[in-house]
Scaffold this motif. Structure first.
Motif, PDB file in Angstrom:
ATOM      1  N   ASN A   1       0.793  -1.227   0.000  1.00 19.78           N
ATOM      2  CA  ASN A   1       0.000   0.000   0.000  1.00 19.78           C
ATOM      3  C   ASN A   1       0.825   1.277   0.000  1.00 19.78           C
ATOM      4  OD1 ASN A   1       0.972  -0.266   2.610  1.00 19.78           O
ATOM      5  ND2 ASN A   1      -0.905   0.471   3.582  1.00 19.78           N
ATOM      6  N   ALA A   2       2.157   1.178  -0.103  1.00 22.38           N
ATOM      7  CA  ALA A   2       2.982   2.392  -0.004  1.00 22.38           C
ATOM      8  C   ALA A   2       3.965   2.542  -1.152  1.00 22.38           C
ATOM      9  CB  ALA A   2       3.731   2.403   1.324  1.00 22.38           C
ATOM     10  N   ASN A   3       3.860   1.710  -2.177  1.00 23.38           N
ATOM     11  CA  ASN A   3       4.731   1.783  -3.353  1.00 23.38           C
ATOM     12  C   ASN A   3       6.205   1.659  -2.997  1.00 23.38           C
ATOM     13  OD1 ASN A   3       2.359   2.146  -4.734  1.00 23.38           O
ATOM     14  ND2 ASN A   3       2.609   4.342  -4.987  1.00 23.38           N
ATOM     15  N   GLU A   4       6.481   0.828  -1.980  1.00 22.44           N
ATOM     16  CA  GLU A   4       7.864   0.529  -1.615  1.00 22.44           C
ATOM     17  C   GLU A   4       8.358  -0.652  -2.439  1.00 22.44           C
ATOM     18  OE1 GLU A   4       6.885   1.196   3.116  1.00 22.44           O
ATOM     19  OE2 GLU A   4       6.059  -0.422   1.891  1.00 22.44           O
ATOM     20  N   TYR A   5       9.671  -0.777  -2.581  1.00 21.75           N
ATOM     21  CA  TYR A   5      10.233  -2.002  -3.142  1.00 21.75           C
ATOM     22  C   TYR A   5      10.152  -3.067  -2.060  1.00 21.75           C
ATOM     23  CZ  TYR A   5      13.242  -5.097  -5.826  1.00 21.75           C
ATOM     24  OH  TYR A   5      13.721  -6.174  -6.528  1.00 21.75           O
ATOM     25  N   PRO A   6       9.807  -4.306  -2.405  1.00 23.14           N
ATOM     26  CA  PRO A   6       9.520  -5.302  -1.364  1.00 23.14           C
ATOM     27  C   PRO A   6      10.721  -5.808  -0.583  1.00 23.14           C
ATOM     28  CG  PRO A   6       9.381  -6.301  -3.550  1.00 23.14           C
ATOM     29  CD  PRO A   6       9.519  -4.821  -3.756  1.00 23.14           C
ATOM     30  N   LEU A   7      11.946  -5.591  -1.077  1.00 28.03           N
ATOM     31  CA  LEU A   7      13.142  -6.092  -0.410  1.00 28.03           C
ATOM     32  C   LEU A   7      14.111  -4.946  -0.157  1.00 28.03           C
ATOM     33  CD1 LEU A   7      13.685  -9.282  -2.615  1.00 28.03           C
ATOM     34  CD2 LEU A   7      12.556  -9.164  -0.376  1.00 28.03           C
ATOM     35  N   SER A   8      14.862  -5.052   0.941  1.00 29.44           N
ATOM     36  CA  SER A   8      15.798  -3.986   1.297  1.00 29.44           C
ATOM     37  C   SER A   8      17.178  -4.255   0.716  1.00 29.44           C
ATOM     38  CB  SER A   8      15.904  -3.874   2.816  1.00 29.44           C
ATOM     39  OG  SER A   8      16.885  -2.918   3.183  1.00 29.44           O
ATOM     40  N   PRO A   9      17.871  -3.223   0.227  1.00 27.61           N
ATOM     41  CA  PRO A   9      19.264  -3.404  -0.187  1.00 27.61           C
ATOM     42  C   PRO A   9      20.156  -3.616   1.031  1.00 27.61           C
ATOM     43  CG  PRO A   9      18.665  -1.086  -0.301  1.00 27.61           C
ATOM     44  CD  PRO A   9      17.409  -1.835   0.035  1.00 27.61           C
ATOM     45  N   ASP A  10      21.344  -4.109   0.796  1.00 33.01           N
ATOM     46  CA  ASP A  10      22.257  -4.456   1.891  1.00 33.01           C
ATOM     47  C   ASP A  10      23.440  -3.495   1.896  1.00 33.01           C
ATOM     48  OD1 ASP A  10      23.538  -5.716   3.948  1.00 33.01           O
ATOM     49  OD2 ASP A  10      24.296  -7.384   2.749  1.00 33.01           O
ATOM     50  N   PHE A  11      23.311  -2.423   2.674  1.00 38.15           N
ATOM     51  CA  PHE A  11      24.387  -1.454   2.803  1.00 38.15           C
ATOM     52  C   PHE A  11      24.857  -1.402   4.249  1.00 38.15           C
ATOM     53  CE2 PHE A  11      21.982   0.522  -0.818  1.00 38.15           C
ATOM     54  CZ  PHE A  11      22.965   0.349  -1.779  1.00 38.15           C
ATOM     55  N   ASP A  12      26.155  -1.216   4.454  1.00 33.91           N
ATOM     56  CA  ASP A  12      26.723  -1.033   5.786  1.00 33.91           C
ATOM     57  C   ASP A  12      27.257   0.387   5.911  1.00 33.91           C
ATOM     58  OD1 ASP A  12      26.318  -3.672   6.715  1.00 33.91           O
ATOM     59  OD2 ASP A  12      28.055  -4.350   5.570  1.00 33.91           O
ATOM     60  N   LEU A  13      27.151   0.955   7.103  1.00 34.04           N
ATOM     61  CA  LEU A  13      27.691   2.295   7.330  1.00 34.04           C
ATOM     62  C   LEU A  13      29.203   2.292   7.162  1.00 34.04           C
ATOM     63  CD1 LEU A  13      25.675   3.573  10.412  1.00 34.04           C
ATOM     64  CD2 LEU A  13      25.349   4.144   8.015  1.00 34.04           C
ATOM     65  N   GLN A  14      29.701   3.316   6.474  1.00 36.33           N
ATOM     66  CA  GLN A  14      31.138   3.459   6.275  1.00 36.33           C
ATOM     67  C   GLN A  14      31.707   4.625   7.080  1.00 36.33           C
ATOM     68  OE1 GLN A  14      31.557   3.741   2.011  1.00 36.33           O
ATOM     69  NE2 GLN A  14      31.175   1.567   1.694  1.00 36.33           N
ATOM     70  N   HIS A  15      30.826   5.565   7.468  1.00 36.35           N
ATOM     71  CA  HIS A  15      31.275   6.743   8.206  1.00 36.35           C
ATOM     72  C   HIS A  15      30.535   6.797   9.544  1.00 36.35           C
ATOM     73  CE1 HIS A  15      33.349   8.156   4.635  1.00 36.35           C
ATOM     74  NE2 HIS A  15      32.252   7.926   3.956  1.00 36.35           N
ATOM     75  N   ARG A  16      31.279   6.969  10.629  1.00 38.24           N
ATOM     76  CA  ARG A  16      30.680   6.950  11.960  1.00 38.24           C
ATOM     77  C   ARG A  16      31.036   8.205  12.762  1.00 38.24           C
ATOM     78  NH1 ARG A  16      28.584   1.864  12.875  1.00 38.24           N
ATOM     79  NH2 ARG A  16      29.149   0.346  11.280  1.00 38.24           N
ATOM     80  N   THR A  17      31.036   9.336  12.088  1.00 40.72           N
ATOM     81  CA  THR A  17      31.337  10.605  12.758  1.00 40.72           C
ATOM     82  C   THR A  17      30.056  11.184  13.359  1.00 40.72           C
ATOM     83  OG1 THR A  17      31.080  11.708  10.617  1.00 40.72           O
ATOM     84  CG2 THR A  17      33.313  11.122  11.301  1.00 40.72           C
ATOM     85  N   PHE A  18      29.428  10.421  14.250  1.00 45.25           N
ATOM     86  CA  PHE A  18      28.145  10.829  14.808  1.00 45.25           C
ATOM     87  C   PHE A  18      28.284  11.958  15.815  1.00 45.25           C
ATOM     88  CE2 PHE A  18      27.406   6.061  14.231  1.00 45.25           C
ATOM     89  CZ  PHE A  18      27.026   6.227  12.900  1.00 45.25           C
ATOM     90  N   ASN A  19      29.496  12.229  16.255  1.00 43.90           N
ATOM     91  CA  ASN A  19      29.710  13.300  17.224  1.00 43.90           C
ATOM     92  C   ASN A  19      29.708  14.686  16.584  1.00 43.90           C
ATOM     93  OD1 ASN A  19      32.180  12.382  15.976  1.00 43.90           O
ATOM     94  ND2 ASN A  19      33.270  13.828  17.291  1.00 43.90           N
ATOM     95  N   ARG A  20      29.765  14.730  15.252  1.00 38.68           N
ATOM     96  CA  ARG A  20      29.812  16.013  14.543  1.00 38.68           C
ATOM     97  C   ARG A  20      28.506  16.253  13.795  1.00 38.68           C
ATOM     98  NH1 ARG A  20      34.002  18.398  17.051  1.00 38.68           N
ATOM     99  NH2 ARG A  20      35.917  17.162  16.860  1.00 38.68           N
TER     100      ARG A  20
END
Length: 350
Positions: free
Chosen positions: A32-51
């Motif tokens: 009901n939301a026009n989403e693709y039924p499967l999720s791609p597989d990506f991993d985070l490469q950048h973890r500068t969450f403090n900035r």
């Protein structure tokens, strides 16, 4: 005093957009939301969450500019296509201006305008779900922004390019024309991005939510000429794009990511055609509208009965019965082969 009485009068009267998740349901098949039924597989490469993130992540802007075949100055990144819609209204509409849109179409054009206290004018699509240009031209007085969607949601219709060009001509110097291309990956040759150099008042809304299978990322884009982008830069939030969003979006726009997106599109088109052929055999189906997107609009002899029957079985579709001119119509997102088969089986047993 109740808190609601302190809110703005237009907000008190506002009916919020009924998103797929807001409508709820207890399903195991969500179509009901026009989403693709499967999720791609990506991993985070950048973890500068403090900035704090870049206001407009340079790598992401460049990556999308390369993909869309425009210059980086023609791109602004937003929180989904919905933020693009609201940004344009906030940036260009005064209190006494209006926006114009053409139902049946995406409901957020009206909701965003009403939220901002901006009046709405409507010019319904023709019976063929095309623009009624003479009536649009008659209604342009006081209109600052015109929204059109191509392919259109929920009809799946691709608007005629000649009509879009004519719309740009009759609005020149009067209004911004926004072409919502959320589903353009399913018919990329039809993009209006090639017209940016000709029409300074053209803005194009894009998203990674559909063919890129990243609806949960909330990453969208506006393509426009530099002067228009500069106006939007004035009103967008200071840090709109979180680091993880930018990180994954850049990966999605890499050579490998684009290859995966194109495979998604190919699979959707194959499944869409299979679903059309199966629906044609069902006596409950009155009409299947042509689609250039990842969904089908289907008119049933009794759409309410079909919708409720599938809902009760955990197959959640989008009921369009109350939309202008769409009585007994249901919008059906293209799912996996197994999900599509369950839809057909469920309708067969009504």
């Amino acid at each position: 005093m109740r808190i609601t009485q302190l809110s703005r009068k237009n907000i008190q009267a506002l009916t919020p957009y009924q998103s797929a998740r807001r409508l709820g349901g207890k399903g195991d098949i969500w179509l009901n939301a026009n989403e693709y039924p499967l999720s791609p597989d990506f991993d985070l490469q950048h973890r500068t969450f403090n900035r704090y993130p870049e206001a407009q992540p340079e790598a992401l802007v460049q990556a999308y500019a390369n993909y869309a075949k425009v210059q980086p100055e023609n791109v602004i990144v937003t929180r989904g296509g919905d933020e693009s819609i609201e940004l344009i209204i906030r940036a260009f509409c005064e209190n006494d201006d209006a926006v114009l849109y053409c139902p049946p179409t995406y409901g957020m054009y009206a909701v965003s305008a009403e939220t901002c206290g901006i009046a709405c004018k409507t010019v319904p699509l023709t019976e063929e779900f095309q623009l009624n240009l003479p009536e649009i031209e008659r209604q342009l007085t006081g209109v600052k922004v015109v929204f059109v969607c191509s392919p259109n949601n929920p009809t799946g219709t691709l608007l005629k390019r000649s009509d879009l060009t004519k719309l740009l001509q009759i609005t020149a110097g009067k209004a911004i024309v926004v072409v919502d291309e959320a589903y353009i990956e399913f018919c990329p040759e039809s993009t209006m991005a090639t017209e940016l150099a000709t029409y300074p008042h053209l803005a194009i809304v894009r998203t990674l939510s559909k063919a890129f299978a990243l609806a949960g990322l909330r990453c969208g884009f506006t393509l426009a000429n530099k002067a228009l982008i500069d106006v939007l830069q004035k009103v967008i939030a200071p840090y709109p794009i979180p680091v993880p969003v930018s990180d994954i979006a850049v990966q999605a726009l890499s050579e490998q990511g684009l290859s995966q997106m194109q495979a998604n599109v190919s699979e959707v088109i194959t499944q869409r055609q299979w679903l059309i052929e199966q629906l044609k055999t069902l006596p409950q189906v009155e009409h299947i509208f042509d689609s250039n997107a990842n969904y089908l609009l289907v008119k049933f002899t009794d759409g309410q009965k079909v919708f409720q029957h599938l809902w009760d079985q955990g197959i959640i579709l989008r009921n369009q019965h109350t939309a202008l001119g769409l009585a007994n119509c249901i919008r059906l997102t293209i799912g996996t082969a197994a999900e599509n088969q369950r839809v057909i089986n469920a309708i067969q047993h009504i």
